[in-house]
Design a protein around this motif. Structure first.
Motif, PDB file in Angstrom:
ATOM      1  N   ASN A 209       0.824  -1.214   0.000  1.00 17.79           N
ATOM      2  CA  ASN A 209       0.000   0.000   0.000  1.00 17.79           C
ATOM      3  C   ASN A 209       0.855   1.260   0.000  1.00 17.79           C
ATOM      4  O   ASN A 209       0.545   2.224  -0.713  1.00 17.79           O
ATOM      5  CB  ASN A 209      -0.959   0.005   1.189  1.00 17.79           C
TER       6      ASN A 209
ATOM      7  N   THR B 100      -7.183   9.200   2.288  1.00 15.10           N
ATOM      8  CA  THR B 100      -6.645   9.317   3.639  1.00 15.10           C
ATOM      9  C   THR B 100      -7.789   9.551   4.599  1.00 15.10           C
ATOM     10  O   THR B 100      -8.554  10.509   4.447  1.00 15.10           O
ATOM     11  CB  THR B 100      -5.604  10.454   3.738  1.00 15.10           C
ATOM     12  N   THR B 101      -7.910   8.648   5.567  1.00 17.26           N
ATOM     13  CA  THR B 101      -8.926   8.756   6.608  1.00 17.26           C
ATOM     14  C   THR B 101      -8.216   8.977   7.936  1.00 17.26           C
ATOM     15  O   THR B 101      -7.005   8.829   8.037  1.00 17.26           O
ATOM     16  CB  THR B 101      -9.764   7.467   6.692  1.00 17.26           C
TER      17      THR B 101
ATOM     18  N   ARG C 145      -4.495   7.809   7.936  1.00 13.74           N
ATOM     19  CA  ARG C 145      -4.311   6.469   7.379  1.00 13.74           C
ATOM     20  C   ARG C 145      -4.525   6.520   5.868  1.00 13.74           C
ATOM     21  O   ARG C 145      -5.648   6.430   5.387  1.00 13.74           O
ATOM     22  CB  ARG C 145      -5.314   5.494   7.996  1.00 13.74           C
TER      23      ARG C 145
ATOM     24  N   VAL D 295      -4.555   5.092   2.096  1.00  5.67           N
ATOM     25  CA  VAL D 295      -4.709   3.785   1.453  1.00  5.67           C
ATOM     26  C   VAL D 295      -5.063   4.005  -0.022  1.00  5.67           C
ATOM     27  O   VAL D 295      -5.893   4.847  -0.345  1.00  5.67           O
ATOM     28  CB  VAL D 295      -5.781   2.925   2.171  1.00  5.67           C
TER      29      VAL D 295
ATOM     30  N   TRP E 221     -10.521   1.168   6.373  1.00  2.24           N
ATOM     31  CA  TRP E 221     -10.744   2.530   5.886  1.00  2.24           C
ATOM     32  C   TRP E 221     -12.226   2.873   5.851  1.00  2.24           C
ATOM     33  O   TRP E 221     -12.606   4.027   6.068  1.00  2.24           O
ATOM     34  CB  TRP E 221     -10.052   2.784   4.549  1.00  2.24           C
ATOM     35  N   TYR E 222     -13.081   1.879   5.597  1.00  3.29           N
ATOM     36  CA  TYR E 222     -14.527   2.112   5.607  1.00  3.29           C
ATOM     37  C   TYR E 222     -14.986   2.495   7.016  1.00  3.29           C
ATOM     38  O   TYR E 222     -15.767   3.432   7.202  1.00  3.29           O
ATOM     39  CB  TYR E 222     -15.266   0.864   5.117  1.00  3.29           C
TER      40      TYR E 222
ATOM     41  N   ASN F 272     -13.168   3.782   9.363  1.00  4.26           N
ATOM     42  CA  ASN F 272     -12.636   5.110   9.651  1.00  4.26           C
ATOM     43  C   ASN F 272     -13.494   6.199   9.011  1.00  4.26           C
ATOM     44  O   ASN F 272     -13.773   7.222   9.636  1.00  4.26           O
ATOM     45  CB  ASN F 272     -11.193   5.229   9.170  1.00  4.26           C
TER      46      ASN F 272
ATOM     47  N   ALA G 226     -11.820  13.370   5.643  1.00  4.13           N
ATOM     48  CA  ALA G 226     -11.010  12.563   4.726  1.00  4.13           C
ATOM     49  C   ALA G 226     -10.467  13.438   3.607  1.00  4.13           C
ATOM     50  O   ALA G 226     -10.981  14.531   3.349  1.00  4.13           O
ATOM     51  CB  ALA G 226     -11.859  11.436   4.144  1.00  4.13           C
TER      52      ALA G 226
END
Length: 151
Positions: free
Chosen positions: A24, A47-48, A57, A59, A86-87, A89, A97
């Motif tokens: 990643n 990015t979350t 974070r 991804v 990520w979902y 978050n 985000a």
């Protein structure tokens, strides 16, 4: 409508671990360098904020651009029974985000699609990227479709 969190009871193995984290990071670097084109369609760096840690974070995720400058993304986790981190978050902080694409870092708001709207977008996504239909067949959960809109 708000985010839902239903998990499945069956599905593929959830992608995770140090190798995935390394991949990643490399993919995110490549996306940033090449303005979102990775050879496999449009990919963005989403990015979350970590729902527990509060840390950013990033991804890489496949995206499906919408004509109005927003994007659709699918929380597929390769067809795993559980939603990707990520979902979760995004569900915890949908207005915190960012999306990186084309050399830009864009603040976005996230909305999960439901009902007929989700079904229509899902048909378009699976026609464009049949791999997502295969992910959907691997699990008994409905793969969430998220709209990311510029703030």
């Amino acid at each position: 409508m708000t985010f839902t969190h239903p998990q499945g009871t069956r599905g593929a193995r959830q992608p995770r671990g140090p190798l995935l984290a390394w991949i990643n990071r490399r993919m995110a670097h490549r996306i940033r360098r090449r303005s979102g084109r990775t050879g496999a369609g449009d990919t963005i760096v989403l990015t979350t904020l970590g729902r527990r840690s509060g840390e950013e974070r990033p991804v890489p995720v496949a995206s499906f651009p919408v004509g109005d400058g927003s994007w659709y993304v699918v929380a597929s986790a390769a067809g795993a029974a559980k939603n990707p981190a990520w979902y979760l978050n995004l569900a915890a902080a949908p207005d915190r985000a960012t999306v990186e694409t084309g050399g830009e870092k864009i603040p976005v708001s996230a909305t999960e699609l439901h009902g007929d709207e989700r079904a229509e977008v899902w048909r378009t996504i699976t026609a464009t990227a049949p791999g997502f239909a295969r992910y959907g067949e691997r699990t008994d959960r409905e793969l969430p479709v998220i709209r990311l809109t510029r703030r």
